[in-house]
Write a protein that holds these residues in place. Sequence first.
Motif, PDB file in Angstrom:
ATOM      1  N   MET A  20     -22.208  60.479  -5.397  1.00 55.56           N
ATOM      2  CA  MET A  20     -21.437  61.517  -4.735  1.00 55.56           C
ATOM      3  C   MET A  20     -21.808  61.635  -3.245  1.00 55.56           C
ATOM      4  O   MET A  20     -22.881  61.187  -2.827  1.00 55.56           O
ATOM      5  N   PRO A  21     -20.942  62.233  -2.423  1.00 53.78           N
ATOM      6  CA  PRO A  21     -21.210  62.374  -0.988  1.00 53.78           C
ATOM      7  C   PRO A  21     -22.548  63.062  -0.699  1.00 53.78           C
ATOM      8  O   PRO A  21     -22.896  64.061  -1.332  1.00 53.78           O
ATOM      9  N   GLY A  22     -23.307  62.495   0.225  1.00 55.02           N
ATOM     10  CA  GLY A  22     -24.570  63.077   0.649  1.00 55.02           C
ATOM     11  C   GLY A  22     -25.695  62.993  -0.360  1.00 55.02           C
ATOM     12  O   GLY A  22     -26.758  63.587  -0.152  1.00 55.02           O
ATOM     13  N   GLN A  23     -25.493  62.229  -1.449  1.00 57.48           N
ATOM     14  CA  GLN A  23     -26.501  62.126  -2.505  1.00 57.48           C
ATOM     15  C   GLN A  23     -27.034  60.695  -2.583  1.00 57.48           C
ATOM     16  O   GLN A  23     -26.533  59.789  -1.923  1.00 57.48           O
ATOM     17  N   GLY A  24     -28.073  60.503  -3.422  1.00 64.92           N
ATOM     18  CA  GLY A  24     -28.584  59.157  -3.577  1.00 64.92           C
ATOM     19  C   GLY A  24     -29.897  59.082  -4.317  1.00 64.92           C
ATOM     20  O   GLY A  24     -30.398  60.074  -4.853  1.00 64.92           O
TER      21      GLY A  24
END
Length: 231
Positions: free
Chosen positions: A49-53
């Motif tokens: 997801m956006p901004g995650q990791g």
Amino acid sequence: MKYIRRAADRGAVNLGWLVSKHSFSFGSYQDPKHMGVSALRVINDDMVMPGQGFGTHGHRDMEIISYVTEGALKHEDSEGNKHIVPAGDVQRMSAGSGVMHSEFNPSETEKVKFLQIWIQPNKMGIKPSYEQNTIPQSGPLTPLVTASGENGTLSLNQDARLSRLVLSDKESFNLTPGDRIGYLHLIKGEFKVDGESFAAGDAFAMEPKQQLVLTATSALEALWFELPPKQ
């Protein structure tokens, strides 16, 4: 084909920030019938997801390949490598004697989708290394990663080869692994081979010397592995 791996039968993980499908046993998903093919140990179809990791974590003695299909992936490691891997690029990290790294989605709005691939090396305890490249398609089957890093491909510490297969609708291709074990993982599209139909996420293995004619039933993109016959 003695081994067919259907997309719907893969291990599934949904952590909110990560949605992943595991072709082979990995983490909490364990199935003795699906432990890998030859030196190929992991194909995780990941969506972050956006901004995650993935926060900083360690690996050793593994060839780790990332193939980004949508968005971009940010990589940092303890060897000082800091890179953005865009869609279409291929990345190889040799963990060797040990490396720490992280992988993040740098976008605040777009998801990133990539295949995380692990191949067992034939050399242990080597110095960690990193490569990344954009390799344009040249004909239906284009080598991406080879043992020697020939002709602009990334190199690999294993007697193996990874290529990208791209076909248009109704196009046919004669597939053979020669004296190796073959494994085809379909990224997108559909095809028929040996009386079986395959869709995105499906895969199958081939024995050495086997030959099959694959016919696309839509435009398709796939990864083709040529692997050691004994591992």
